[in-house]
Design an enzyme around this catalytic site. Structure first.
Site, PDB file in Angstrom:
ATOM      1  N   CYS A 126       0.836  -1.475   0.036  1.00  0.00           N
ATOM      2  CA  CYS A 126      -0.168  -0.587   0.320  1.00  0.00           C
ATOM      3  C   CYS A 126       1.289   0.948  -0.036  1.00  0.00           C
ATOM      4  O   CYS A 126       0.379   2.816  -0.486  1.00  0.00           O
ATOM      5  CB  CYS A 126      -1.070   0.276   0.929  1.00  0.00           C
ATOM      6  SG  CYS A 126      -0.112   0.043   2.889  1.00  0.00           S
ATOM      7  N   HIS A 381      -1.460   1.010   7.694  1.00  0.00           N
ATOM      8  CA  HIS A 381      -2.030   0.650   6.437  1.00  0.00           C
ATOM      9  C   HIS A 381      -1.506   2.613   5.063  1.00  0.00           C
ATOM     10  O   HIS A 381      -1.859   3.461   5.643  1.00  0.00           O
ATOM     11  CB  HIS A 381      -3.592   0.505   6.026  1.00  0.00           C
ATOM     12  CG  HIS A 381      -4.551   0.182   4.881  1.00  0.00           C
ATOM     13  ND1 HIS A 381      -3.915  -0.303   3.574  1.00  0.00           N
ATOM     14  CD2 HIS A 381      -5.472   0.868   4.692  1.00  0.00           C
ATOM     15  CE1 HIS A 381      -4.052  -0.073   2.414  1.00  0.00           C
ATOM     16  NE2 HIS A 381      -5.837   0.894   3.014  1.00  0.00           N
TER      17      HIS A 381
END
Ligand SMILES: [Zn+2]
Ligand SMILES: [Zn+2]
Length: 456
Positions: A126, A381
């Site tokens: 990510c 994330h």
């Protein structure tokens, strides 16, 4: 410089002509006609080098400078008798030639299209996806990438970051798919940053730095031997790069010493700040060097108390701001992230943080925000928000793409902020003329009122 020896034949012909002309008493003509050959000197001319640094040609088409530079130059020429070698070292050394002209950059989108694809996660990728998405929606960069300006001419057989990003951007914007796999770039991560690997969460800001460095290496292929200031006029640097001025003022003799450092982003401390504006104020706040941290003044020739201030000397076309959320010393033991919201605006004026000598007012518009969710930079994330060429904001969270409002974007706990310069703010200087016109108008207003009243 040496005069080339004339060949025997040449001498013969010339002396014949000279003799003929002398007969007619035209000595001046002979002098004009005689050709003198020069060869380049192999010995460096120190005096000339010093002059080159001091002056730049008035009509040099290669050198594009901001108006401020031009003004400074003319001042320099006027005051040249006062300039010393010390002053020379103290001034910004302009590049002697330009690799890519800044005014070739297009800050608006060349083509308006619907939002591109999401990027599938290949296992903790990510950080890579978010950075690639932010770069994909950087108008001056993507305009160039979509034109294949680089790829068409590139002869690099090995890894080339520009070619990779060109391929990626045309896939992400042109495939028409909901999501694509950034496999090519992901599989070459070791070429981008040796120490990074797929499967492990990496710092998005660090990855961005390596991508930008890779892009610069691509466009500088064959120009490696140039001096740094010229290298800093490459296409990528012209988009993302600027200069910081660090000025140290000796508090005893008042002498100012300046250094100018290239910079590709602003890393802002956010401790005790609730907004980017406040963090920028602290960034340029003067610092006193005293006690154990005294300054060695080159004029006083001793340690003195001094004031140090960092300001923005040359504002970039694309401004990247990193909010220092991670305390790397503490995050080693886990945690250490500053998670609070730091306010930022859609429009940012860098004017108040510029060097005094550069009275430029650079205005920027937000186009991407990269967010980190989680406790430390090696976990959690990453996702981002980008402004598409049609002006609509989207959240790009790996393969998911969803439309959002600007209000939602401005509420994010941002880690990286991307701003592009408003083209109308380039070369915009605060002028005294406007103030003068204003004063004149007020004067006439009262003057006519006075005359009008006296007639009644
Ligand atoms: Zn290439
Ligand atoms: Zn001093």
């Amino acid at each position: 410089m040496k005069t080339a020896p004339a060949t025997a034949n040449n001498t013969f012909n010339k002396s014949k002509v000279d003799a003929a002309l002398s007969k007619n008493g035209n000595n001046l003509f002979i002098l004009k006609q005689r050709r003198v050959h020069f060869k380049l000197s192999t010995r460096p001319d120190k005096q000339q080098e010093l002059l080159k640094k001091k002056y730049s040609p008035i009509n040099n088409p290669d050198v594009i400078g901001l108006k401020g530079d031009k003004q400074k130059n003319s001042n320099k020429t006027q005051n040249n008798s006062e300039n010393t070698t010390e002053d020379l070292e103290n001034e910004f050394q302009k590049p002697t030639s330009i690799l890519y002209k800044k005014d070739k950059l297009k800050l608006h989108w060349n083509k308006i299209s619907s939002i591109g694809s999401g990027l599938r996660n290949l296992g903790n990728t990510c950080f890579l996806n978010s950075v690639l998405q932010c770069l994909t929606y950087t108008p001056p960069l993507t305009n160039i990438l979509l034109s294949s300006e680089h790829g068409r001419k590139c002869k690099n057989q090995q890894f080339c970051m520009m070619c990779e990003l060109e391929k990626h951007v045309s896939m992400a914007l042109g495939s028409g798919k909901d999501s694509v796999v950034p496999r090519s770039i992901a599989s070459r991560i070791k070429n981008i940053a040796k120490h990074m690997r797929i499967g492990r969460q990496e710092d998005a800001h660090e990855f961005l730095r390596f991508v930008i460095e890779g892009l610069q290496n691509s466009v500088l292929r064959g120009y490696e031997k140039l001096d740094n200031r010229i290298k800093e006029t490459n296409m990528i640097y012209q988009i993302f790069g600027g200069y910081l001025q660090s000025q140290v003022k000796c508090l005893e003799c008042k002498y100012n010493s300046n250094t100018f450092d290239p910079c590709l982003d602003l890393s802002l401390d956010i401790k005790g700040c609730d907004s980017v504006k406040r963090a920028l104020e602290l960034f340029i706040k003067p610092e006193i060097l005293s006690k154990g941290n005294k300054y060695k003044c080159s004029r006083c020739k001793k340690l003195t108390n001094a004031q140090k201030q960092i300001t923005i000397y040359q504002a970039p076309m694309v401004l990247t701001i990193q909010l220092k959320r991670f305390d790397f010393a503490r995050s080693f033991y886990g945690g250490g992230k500053i998670g609070k919201v730091v306010n930022f605006d859609e429009v940012l004026n860098l004017g108040p943080y510029m060097s005094k000598s550069h009275r430029e007012i650079p205005i920027y518009r937000l186009y991407a925000v990269l967010v980190h969710y989680g406790g430390s930079c090696n976990s959690g994330h990453y996702y981002c928000f980008v402004k598409n060429s049609n002006g609509i904001w989207y959240e790009m969270n790996d393969s998911s793409v969803s439309q959002v409002s600007l209000k939602t974007v401005l509420k994010q706990p941002a880690y990286l902020l991307f701003y592009v310069r408003d083209p109308s703010s380039i070369n915009k200087m605060p002028t005294k003329i406007n103030v003068n016109i204003f004063i004149t108008l007020i004067f006439f207003f009262f003057f006519y009122q006075y005359i009008f009243k006296s007639f009644l």
